[in-house]
Structure formats: C-alpha cells, structure tokens
Design a protein around this motif. Structure first.
Motif, PDB file in Angstrom:
ATOM      1  N   GLN A 230       0.822  -1.193   0.000  1.00 13.03           N
ATOM      2  CA  GLN A 230       0.000   0.000   0.000  1.00 13.03           C
ATOM      3  C   GLN A 230       0.866   1.257   0.000  1.00 13.03           C
ATOM      4  N   THR A 231       0.277   2.362  -0.392  1.00 14.66           N
ATOM      5  CA  THR A 231       0.986   3.633  -0.383  1.00 14.66           C
ATOM      6  C   THR A 231       0.715   4.347   0.930  1.00 14.66           C
ATOM      7  N   VAL A 232       1.821   4.788   1.576  1.00 16.34           N
ATOM      8  CA  VAL A 232       1.714   5.475   2.866  1.00 16.34           C
ATOM      9  C   VAL A 232       1.752   6.974   2.609  1.00 16.34           C
ATOM     10  N   THR A 233       0.787   7.653   3.103  1.00 23.58           N
ATOM     11  CA  THR A 233       0.706   9.091   2.842  1.00 23.58           C
ATOM     12  C   THR A 233       1.544   9.923   3.805  1.00 23.58           C
ATOM     13  N   THR A 234       1.709   9.430   5.021  1.00 20.40           N
ATOM     14  CA  THR A 234       2.494  10.164   6.033  1.00 20.40           C
ATOM     15  C   THR A 234       3.710   9.334   6.423  1.00 20.40           C
ATOM     16  N   ALA A 235       4.918   9.964   6.460  1.00 20.95           N
ATOM     17  CA  ALA A 235       6.143   9.248   6.810  1.00 20.95           C
ATOM     18  C   ALA A 235       6.045   8.689   8.223  1.00 20.95           C
ATOM     19  N   GLY A 236       6.570   7.485   8.423  1.00 20.14           N
ATOM     20  CA  GLY A 236       6.577   6.887   9.752  1.00 20.14           C
ATOM     21  C   GLY A 236       6.799   5.400   9.683  1.00 20.14           C
ATOM     22  N   TRP A 237       6.520   4.728  10.788  1.00 19.28           N
ATOM     23  CA  TRP A 237       6.761   3.284  10.910  1.00 19.28           C
ATOM     24  C   TRP A 237       5.512   2.499  10.522  1.00 19.28           C
ATOM     25  N   VAL A 238       5.737   1.453   9.715  1.00 17.64           N
ATOM     26  CA  VAL A 238       4.644   0.597   9.278  1.00 17.64           C
ATOM     27  C   VAL A 238       4.979  -0.840   9.641  1.00 17.64           C
ATOM     28  N   LEU A 239       4.058  -1.513  10.273  1.00 19.87           N
ATOM     29  CA  LEU A 239       4.271  -2.899  10.662  1.00 19.87           C
ATOM     30  C   LEU A 239       4.351  -3.769   9.417  1.00 19.87           C
ATOM     31  N   ASP A 240       5.418  -4.552   9.331  1.00 27.70           N
ATOM     32  CA  ASP A 240       5.579  -5.434   8.173  1.00 27.70           C
ATOM     33  C   ASP A 240       4.382  -6.382   8.064  1.00 27.70           C
ATOM     34  N   GLY A 241       3.846  -6.465   6.849  1.00 26.69           N
ATOM     35  CA  GLY A 241       2.703  -7.352   6.600  1.00 26.69           C
ATOM     36  C   GLY A 241       1.370  -6.709   6.872  1.00 26.69           C
ATOM     37  N   ASP A 242       1.343  -5.461   7.414  1.00 23.33           N
ATOM     38  CA  ASP A 242       0.086  -4.774   7.681  1.00 23.33           C
ATOM     39  C   ASP A 242      -0.348  -4.047   6.406  1.00 23.33           C
ATOM     40  N   LYS A 243      -1.234  -4.663   5.622  1.00 20.84           N
ATOM     41  CA  LYS A 243      -1.640  -4.105   4.330  1.00 20.84           C
ATOM     42  C   LYS A 243      -2.746  -3.073   4.461  1.00 20.84           C
ATOM     43  N   THR A 244      -3.204  -2.878   5.671  1.00 22.80           N
ATOM     44  CA  THR A 244      -4.296  -1.917   5.861  1.00 22.80           C
ATOM     45  C   THR A 244      -3.791  -0.523   6.183  1.00 22.80           C
ATOM     46  N   SER A 245      -2.497  -0.411   6.588  1.00 30.10           N
ATOM     47  CA  SER A 245      -1.982   0.878   7.015  1.00 30.10           C
ATOM     48  C   SER A 245      -1.707   1.760   5.812  1.00 30.10           C
ATOM     49  N   THR A 246      -2.242   2.959   5.863  1.00 31.70           N
ATOM     50  CA  THR A 246      -1.952   3.934   4.804  1.00 31.70           C
ATOM     51  C   THR A 246      -1.330   5.204   5.377  1.00 31.70           C
ATOM     52  N   THR A 247      -1.089   5.175   6.697  1.00 33.05           N
ATOM     53  CA  THR A 247      -0.476   6.336   7.360  1.00 33.05           C
ATOM     54  C   THR A 247       0.604   5.846   8.317  1.00 33.05           C
ATOM     55  N   GLY A 248       1.804   6.424   8.229  1.00 27.69           N
ATOM     56  CA  GLY A 248       2.892   6.038   9.128  1.00 27.69           C
ATOM     57  C   GLY A 248       2.593   6.414  10.564  1.00 27.69           C
ATOM     58  N   THR A 249       3.147   5.640  11.515  1.00 24.71           N
ATOM     59  CA  THR A 249       2.922   5.918  12.938  1.00 24.71           C
ATOM     60  C   THR A 249       4.252   6.106  13.660  1.00 24.71           C
ATOM     61  N   LYS A 250       4.194   6.710  14.840  1.00 27.17           N
ATOM     62  CA  LYS A 250       5.369   6.863  15.715  1.00 27.17           C
ATOM     63  C   LYS A 250       5.414   5.690  16.672  1.00 27.17           C
ATOM     64  N   LEU A 251       6.601   5.045  16.788  1.00 24.07           N
ATOM     65  CA  LEU A 251       6.737   3.928  17.719  1.00 24.07           C
ATOM     66  C   LEU A 251       6.995   4.450  19.120  1.00 24.07           C
ATOM     67  N   THR A 252       6.217   3.965  20.056  1.00 17.32           N
ATOM     68  CA  THR A 252       6.390   4.375  21.452  1.00 17.32           C
ATOM     69  C   THR A 252       6.888   3.173  22.249  1.00 17.32           C
ATOM     70  N   ILE A 253       8.020   3.339  22.898  1.00 20.27           N
ATOM     71  CA  ILE A 253       8.648   2.263  23.668  1.00 20.27           C
ATOM     72  C   ILE A 253       8.182   2.339  25.110  1.00 20.27           C
ATOM     73  N   THR A 254       7.883   1.183  25.669  1.00 16.13           N
ATOM     74  CA  THR A 254       7.433   1.127  27.060  1.00 16.13           C
ATOM     75  C   THR A 254       8.331   0.177  27.860  1.00 16.13           C
ATOM     76  N   ASN A 255       8.178   0.214  29.169  1.00 15.22           N
ATOM     77  CA  ASN A 255       8.999  -0.600  30.065  1.00 15.22           C
ATOM     78  C   ASN A 255       8.880  -2.088  29.722  1.00 15.22           C
ATOM     79  N   GLY A 256      10.044  -2.742  29.596  1.00 17.14           N
ATOM     80  CA  GLY A 256      10.077  -4.164  29.330  1.00 17.14           C
ATOM     81  C   GLY A 256      10.149  -4.529  27.867  1.00 17.14           C
ATOM     82  N   ASP A 257       9.977  -3.558  26.968  1.00  9.81           N
ATOM     83  CA  ASP A 257      10.046  -3.853  25.535  1.00  9.81           C
ATOM     84  C   ASP A 257      11.451  -4.327  25.158  1.00  9.81           C
TER      85      ASP A 257
END
Length: 476
Positions: A230-257
């Motif tokens: 798919q084509t992503v309209t906004t720069a960011g992180w896309v989960l590999d294999g997620d064909k539904t995402s059309t907008t990049g996201t920011k990865l947020t790290i939490t305790n224990g990751d």
C-alpha cells in the motif's frame, strides 16, 4: 825511616774507619730490620717507599671504611626484614577482612592489629640507626611520593604515570546486555525507556527497521510504498505485513520492551527497555544503565586510589562517558604523601681523592607514608576496603623488596671491594718490603765480612804502630 808520618798506620786507620762505618750501618740494618733507615741510605728508594706506605695505609683505612659500610647496610637490611614480615602479616589480615563471612566486630579486631603493625613500621623507620645515623628515616628536606595507580579490580587497561593514571574500558564492554563487575557486585547493562526511545527516534531513513517484541516495523517515507504494497501518505513506521496501514505511525517504547534497531546502513543493536531510577532498574537492581556503570566505576577508582594518600585529592578529571565505538577513558589525578628525601651517604673506598673511589648508598624513608599504607583501613561493611588494602600492601611489599635488593647489591659490591683492597694492600706491601726491608741473610754476610775486616784492621794498625819502634835501635 821516618817517625813524623807513619803512613802504614794512617792507611790502616783509614781503612779501619771505613770498615767500622760499614759495620755500624750493618748493625743498624740488622737491628731495625730496615734497609733504609734514613734518606741517605737510599734517597730514591725512600721516596718510592713512602709513596707506597701512603697507599698502603690509605687502602687499609678504605677497607675499614667498606667494612663499616657493610655493617650499616646490614643494619638497615635487617630492619627491613622485620618490616617485610609485618607487611606479610598485614596482607594476611587484609585478605581475611576482604572475605564476606566476617562481621563488623571481626573487621574491627583485624583493623586494630593492622593499626598496631603500621605504628610499629613507623617506629622501626624512626629509630633504626648505625653510629648515630638514622638509616630508615630519610635525609634532609621533603618530597611528594605519589601512590601507584590501581584499577579497583575493574576490567580494562590501566596506564600508570608519575602523578596521573589512565584507565580505559574497551569499546563494547558496556553495551546492552553485557555483564560487568563493579565493587565486587555483578551487574547487567540495560537501557532506560528514554534511551531506547531515542535510539528508535534516531532512525528516520527509508527502509530503516525496528523490531519491538518480535514485531518488525519499517520506516517509510511520505507517499511511498510500504512493505505490504500500500501507499503510505504520512512518513513513519509501518508494521511489516500490515496491508491496511496507509499512514505512518510513531513507535512508542514502554517498560520491558525488547527492541532491535536495524538501520539501512550501519550495525544493528539490541535493547531491553527498563524503567530506571537514577540509572538502576526499579524491577531488578542488578540491571543498570551504561551511564550508571560509568558513575559506579568512577567512585570505585577514586576509592581504590585514595588508599595511603595524605596529600592532594584523588579525582577523575573531565566527565567520562561511555561510547560504543571508543569505550570510556578515566583520567585519574593521583594523590601523594609528603615524605623525607632519600638518605644518601658515600663510602670512600680508595687511597686517592678520586671521586670514583666513592660508593653511594641510598635508602628511602621506609615509613608507612612512603610505603603507601598510612591510615590503612579495612573496617567496612562490605570487605571492599580490605580488597583495596591488599593492592596497597602489595605495593608496599614491592617497595621494601626494591630497597632490600638495592642494599643487597651494595653489600655484595662492598665485599668485592674489600677483597680487592686487601689484595692490593698485600701486593703493595710486598713491593714496599723489597725496597725498605733488610735482607737479613745478605746483610749478615756483610756484617760478618765487616767484623772480620775490623779485627784485621785493628791488628794491622797495631803492627803499623810497632814498625816505628825500630828507630830506637838507631839511637842507642
């Protein structure tokens, strides 16, 4: 026939006087044992003999000087033997104190004995003397004796200098997941949530990848095709294999990751995000950040290098920080102790004023300040003080060993010097004897000869005196 001049009697008398003079000289030589009793006997021989006597007597005294030197060196070395014994006992005590099975009371008792031994080492240094010269007290004036640098048992490379030391921790030693021992405790290097978040946020190039808890994300530029097609309209992180995402996201790290960063160019890195308080994991105190490890190392290096310091401040200069590519370098300003200058005295071991006839003996101030054990303390709760004391005592043992080796070398040299001096005296005395002493057998031959000639001269003089008696027959 004349009576005014009896030439036979005059001649006999003259020869008798010559013989009597020679007989007197032979008697003098036989009585004194010397061939030369006055300059007239042999002017050149007397001059040579007196020069040899000067050398002989000078060398005799030089040999005595060397023997006195041996005695003084033996006195100092004997005292240091006891210092060595006390240091060995202190090493036993420090090793015992470093053991975790000891109670506070145990370490207090150990400290009492170490304090007493330190005081005795100082007393030996203050009172050991030879012929009113204090041998282990040092000379005039003072100097700064810098302690030897220590690595506090940390894994790295220590480079020791006169007033400064450098401790280098290798690149990779404090990377995520590495184990490190600091101050006798084992730690694992972890990362704060913020550190991992920063590492992820730093990746902003297309096709950079990050794996978070086994899920892989790819950074996609705006209006670009994602790994799912798919084509992503906004720069960011896309989960590999997620064909539904059309907008990049920011990865947020939490305790224990558990996070692995894989940039398009460069090396990948793995992290475990931990919620930390002042660099220590709240969930597990054995997990610390690299920055906290550097801080703990700094404290331990200062503690290890403060042992025995009575002058100056032990400090780590600059702000050492860990670098994955270069490691971390600690620049240590070492402390010192003010001690007396080295005692130095020269032994004159020759008959001439040549400076090569001087053998210099140097003895350092062998008290607790110079040895680096003044105020040595092993009384703590963890045994770390005892551990660091072991290094300080080891340095002290080496200093005493070095001094004893130096004294032993001087003693061996002096013994050879004495043997050589005695040999020269013996041979020079033999040469002087040949010049100065009477050859008794030879001189006895001369004495016997002159004795016979004197008796014959007396007889001939009597006969010559009788020869003029014939004149009386002419007058009758």
């Amino acid at each position: 026939m004349v009576v005014q001049h009896n030439m036979q009697a005059a001649n006999a008398n003259r020869m008798l006087n010559v013989t009597t003079g020679q007989q007197a000289k032979s008697t003098e030589k036989l009585s004194s044992g010397y061939r030369i009793n006055r300059a007239a006997d042999d002017a050149a021989g007397l001059s040579i003999s007196e020069k040899m006597r000067k050398q002989i007597r000078g060398l005799d005294k030089a040999s005595s000087n060397a023997e006195d030197g041996v005695s003084s060196v033996q006195t100092a070395e004997g005292a240091l033997t006891e210092v060595h014994s006390m240091l060995q006992r202190m090493n036993e005590l420090a090793t015992q104190s470093a053991n975790g099975t000891n109670s506070t009371t145990d370490r207090s008792a150990i400290q009492d004995e170490i304090s007493q031994l330190t005081t005795e080492i100082d007393r030996v240094a203050e009172t050991t003397k030879f012929n009113e010269t204090y041998l282990l007290k040092g000379g005039d004036g003072t100097k700064q004796e810098y302690m030897k640098g220590h690595d506090a048992g940390l894994k790295g490379v220590l480079t020791d200098g006169t007033t400064k030391a450098t401790f280098k921790v290798a690149a990779g030693a404090l990377d995520e997941g590495k184990s490190v021992t600091i101050g006798g405790k084992d730690y694992t290097i972890g990362s704060t949530v913020n550190d991992v978040q920063t590492a992820v946020d730093r990746l902003t190039a297309a096709d950079d990848k990050v794996t978070v808890n086994d899920k892989t994300y790819t950074y996609v530029a705006a209006n670009s095709e994602a790994p799912g097609g798919q084509t992503v309209t906004t720069a960011g992180w896309v989960l590999d294999g997620d064909k539904t995402s059309t907008t990049g996201t920011k990865l947020t790290i939490t305790n224990g990751d558990k996070v692995t960063t894989t940039p398009k160019t460069g090396a990948s890195a793995s992290y475990t995000a931990a919620e930390m308080d002042n660099g220590v994991s709240k969930a597990d105190p054995s997990i610390i950040s690299a920055e906290k490890a550097v801080s703990l190392m700094k404290d331990e290096l200062i503690a290890a290098n403060k042992v025995g310091v009575t002058n100056g401040t032990v400090e780590i200069t600059g702000n050492p920080a860990y670098d994955k590519d270069n490691g971390v370098t600690f620049n240590i300003n070492k402390g010192s102790a003010e001690v007396a200058n080295k005692l130095s005295f020269s032994l004159h071991v020759g008959s001439d004023a040549d400076m090569t006839n001087k053998i210099t003996v140097g003895i350092e101030t062998m008290n607790s300040s110079y040895l680096g054990i003044k105020g040595l303390n092993v009384n703590d709760d963890s045994g770390i003080a005892g551990t660091y004391a072991i290094d300080a005592i080891s340095d002290a043992l080496q200093k005493v060993s070095d001094q004893r080796s130096s004294l032993g070398a001087v003693q061996n040299r002096l013994e050879h010097t004495i043997d050589n001096l005695d040999n020269v005296v013996e041979n020079t005395t033999s040469a002087e004897s040949r010049i100065r002493d009477t050859d008794m057998a030879k001189e006895m031959v001369n004495y016997s000869k002159n004795n016979i000639l004197a008796q014959a001269g007396q007889s001939m003089l009597a006969q010559a005196n009788q020869s003029n008696q014939g004149v009386l027959s002419l007058l009758q």
